[in-house]
Design a protein around this motif. Structure first.
Motif, PDB file in Angstrom:
ATOM      1  N   LEU A 104      17.021  24.535 -23.438  1.00 13.23           N
ATOM      2  CA  LEU A 104      16.665  23.243 -24.012  1.00 13.23           C
ATOM      3  C   LEU A 104      17.644  22.201 -23.471  1.00 13.23           C
ATOM      4  N   ILE A 105      17.123  21.165 -22.825  1.00 11.84           N
ATOM      5  CA  ILE A 105      17.939  20.119 -22.232  1.00 11.84           C
ATOM      6  C   ILE A 105      17.606  18.807 -22.926  1.00 11.84           C
ATOM      7  N   ILE A 106      18.626  18.133 -23.444  1.00 11.34           N
ATOM      8  CA  ILE A 106      18.437  16.861 -24.128  1.00 11.34           C
ATOM      9  C   ILE A 106      18.975  15.754 -23.226  1.00 11.34           C
ATOM     10  N   GLY A 107      18.075  14.988 -22.653  1.00 16.70           N
ATOM     11  CA  GLY A 107      18.471  13.894 -21.777  1.00 16.70           C
ATOM     12  C   GLY A 107      18.086  14.130 -20.339  1.00 16.70           C
ATOM     13  N   SER A 108      17.339  13.178 -19.794  1.00 16.46           N
ATOM     14  CA  SER A 108      16.828  13.300 -18.429  1.00 16.46           C
ATOM     15  C   SER A 108      17.703  12.500 -17.472  1.00 16.46           C
ATOM     16  N   GLY A 109      18.982  12.866 -17.401  1.00 16.59           N
ATOM     17  CA  GLY A 109      19.907  12.164 -16.530  1.00 16.59           C
ATOM     18  C   GLY A 109      20.175  12.914 -15.241  1.00 16.59           C
ATOM     19  N   GLN A 110      21.246  12.537 -14.570  1.00 15.36           N
ATOM     20  CA  GLN A 110      21.543  13.099 -13.259  1.00 15.36           C
ATOM     21  C   GLN A 110      22.071  14.522 -13.317  1.00 15.36           C
ATOM     22  N   ALA A 111      22.364  15.026 -14.504  1.00 16.33           N
ATOM     23  CA  ALA A 111      22.680  16.443 -14.662  1.00 16.33           C
ATOM     24  C   ALA A 111      21.480  17.192 -15.232  1.00 16.33           C
ATOM     25  N   GLY A 112      20.784  16.582 -16.200  1.00 18.56           N
ATOM     26  CA  GLY A 112      19.689  17.263 -16.885  1.00 18.56           C
ATOM     27  C   GLY A 112      18.501  17.560 -16.002  1.00 18.56           C
TER      28      GLY A 112
END
Length: 464
Positions: free
Chosen positions: A8-16
């Protein structure tokens, strides 16, 4: 019953985002939750939009200074709505590409639009954009929720139409006089940008120098360059009050070393730092620890104090740069999928301030070397001594390089046209552990900016 996923990944950033695709390609079932736009800060209100606007501002500056090169020109006419529209198109293109990558190009990823909050150590409730709720459990949870603009306690600020960097990017009219509260790299980039578009700009900074990470000579050179373009500075200023009159003019009162100042402007940008988006995650229900500023505490592997829960990117504190967020992804990817462990606490910190000329920085500054009691020698070189600089007319700035007792590079500050690219060359030099005599004797193509590497060490000296 909660819906189960492997990740589960929270946040669609440059790591997610890259982590989602890497986990899915490895056969893991992934849920990625994003409350706002896909892409995180870099795509939506950071790197991509600001650099597209800086490019437009540089074109205007080139037109304005063309006479210096024997080309007849006139004052550029800024169609500010068109400038913003170009920026919006580039941002939307990136958002569309990310959406396609996550939803069509990789199987095994479920993208959910909504807000996530913990209900237990490995369960989170997702309030979807349409109002429904779903509870998800996963043995691996990655928090990549980033930061937002910090708003200082300033009397009257809540009564005036101030801007953060996010709001400034969506203006449809050019400010007549932009007041910027904060003299960090964000304030400086926006300051030069809007000055080149034609706005009057005043930067108000609480410290006596700009750019807190930099040596005094670097800060002074940056300030002199921006002042030459017409930007005003009020340093050592404690902003105390802001107000708006009936005509919409803003007034900021600030205490300075020379007395009380009243600064007037049409727009106010608050650029005094960032605060983590951790306060709405209900971290206490999972027992996840934060520091006194709300940043999530992690170890060198980016693990929180709760097993299986990680924090990536700006939300765990430290220097806030896209390239470090992306490296966070590589740290956890390699550890979990490939069994290769590397500490996120011990890595180089290259960064660039995208003024024009740029300031590229890698390794230690003089101040840092002194604080750590590391013996060093320093070489400085004015940019005007480089042939490429004279030929292009881009002679503002200087190079500054620190060398250790083994003749290897400790750090560099390259305040120069293409400073970020040149800094990266020094990063490679440091990685390869080359000595400065080797650099002096390299054959470098002429005429290039890189030729400065042959010459910068001619006046290598011990610090005063």
């Amino acid at each position: 019953m909660p819906t189960s996923y492997d990740v589960l990944i929270i946040g669609s950033g440059q790591a997610g985002n890259p982590l989602a695709t890497a986990m899915a390609d490895a056969g893991r079932r992934v849920a990625l939750v994003e409350e706002n736009h896909l892409g995180g800060s870099c795509i939506n209100y950071g790197c991509s939009p600001t650099k597209s606007l800086l490019a437009a501002a540089e074109r205007a500056h080139q037109m304005r200074t063309a006479a210096d090169y024997g080309i007849r020109s006139r004052e550029p006419e800024i169609d500010f709505r068109a400038v913003i529209a170009r920026k919006d198109a580039l941002v939307q293109h990136s958002r569309d590409g990310i959406h396609s990558n996550l939803t069509r190009e990789h199987s095994g990823i479920t993208v959910l639009r909504g807000h996530a909050a913990f209900t237990g150590k490995h369960t989170m409730r997702i309030t979807l954009a349409e109002g429904d709720e779903v509870e998800i459990e996963a043995p691996l949870i990655f928090l990549n929720t980033g930061t937002r603009a910090a708003v200082p306690e300033l009397t009257g600020l809540d009564t005036v139409p101030y801007l953060t960097t996010t709001g400034l990017l969506d203006l449809q009219e050019l400010p007549e006089h932009l007041l910027i509260l904060g003299g960090g790299y964000i304030g400086l980039e926006f300051g030069q940008m809007f000055r080149r578009f034609g706005s009057r700009v005043t930067i108000v900074e609480s410290g006596m120098h700009l750019l807190e990470r930099e040596d005094d000579d670097v800060c002074a050179a940056m300030q002199a360059m921006l002042e030459a373009e017409g930007i005003g500075f009020v340093l050592g200023a404690e902003a105390r009050r802001v107000s708006e009159n009936a005509a919409g003019q803003l007034t900021m009162s600030a205490h300075t070393p020379t007395g009380e100042r009243r600064l007037h402007g049409s727009h106010l940008l608050v650029a005094t730092g960032r605060t983590p988006n951790s306060d709405r995650l209900d971290l206490s229900k999972a027992g996840i620890k934060t520091d006194e500023k709300g940043y999530i505490e992690v170890n060198g592997s980016l693990q929180t104090n709760v097993r299986g829960v990680y924090a990536l990117g700006d939300v765990h504190g430290g220097p806030q740069f896209t390239h470090l967020s992306y490296d966070d992804y590589r740290v956890v990817r390699d550890a979990i999928l490939h069994g290769k462990r590397r500490s996120a606490k011990q890595r180089p910190l290259p960064y660039t301030v995208f003024t024009e000329p740029q300031l590229g920085r890698i390794g230690l500054s003089e101040d840092q070397a002194r604080e750590q009691n590391i013996p060093y020698r320093v070489a400085t070189m004015p940019v005007r001594t480089i042939g490429r600089a004279r030929e292009t007319g881009r002679t503002t700035g200087f190079w500054k390089v620190l060398v250790d007792q083994q003749d290897r590079i400790l750090g560099a500050a390259i305040f120069c046209a293409e400073g970020g690219e040149l800094m990266t060359m020094f990063q490679l030099i440091m990685l390869g552990k080359l000595t400065y005599p080797q650099l002096q004797n390299m054959i470098i193509a002429h005429p290039t900016w890189a030729e400065g590497i042959n010459n910068v060490f001619t006046k290598l000296r011990k610090p005063a």
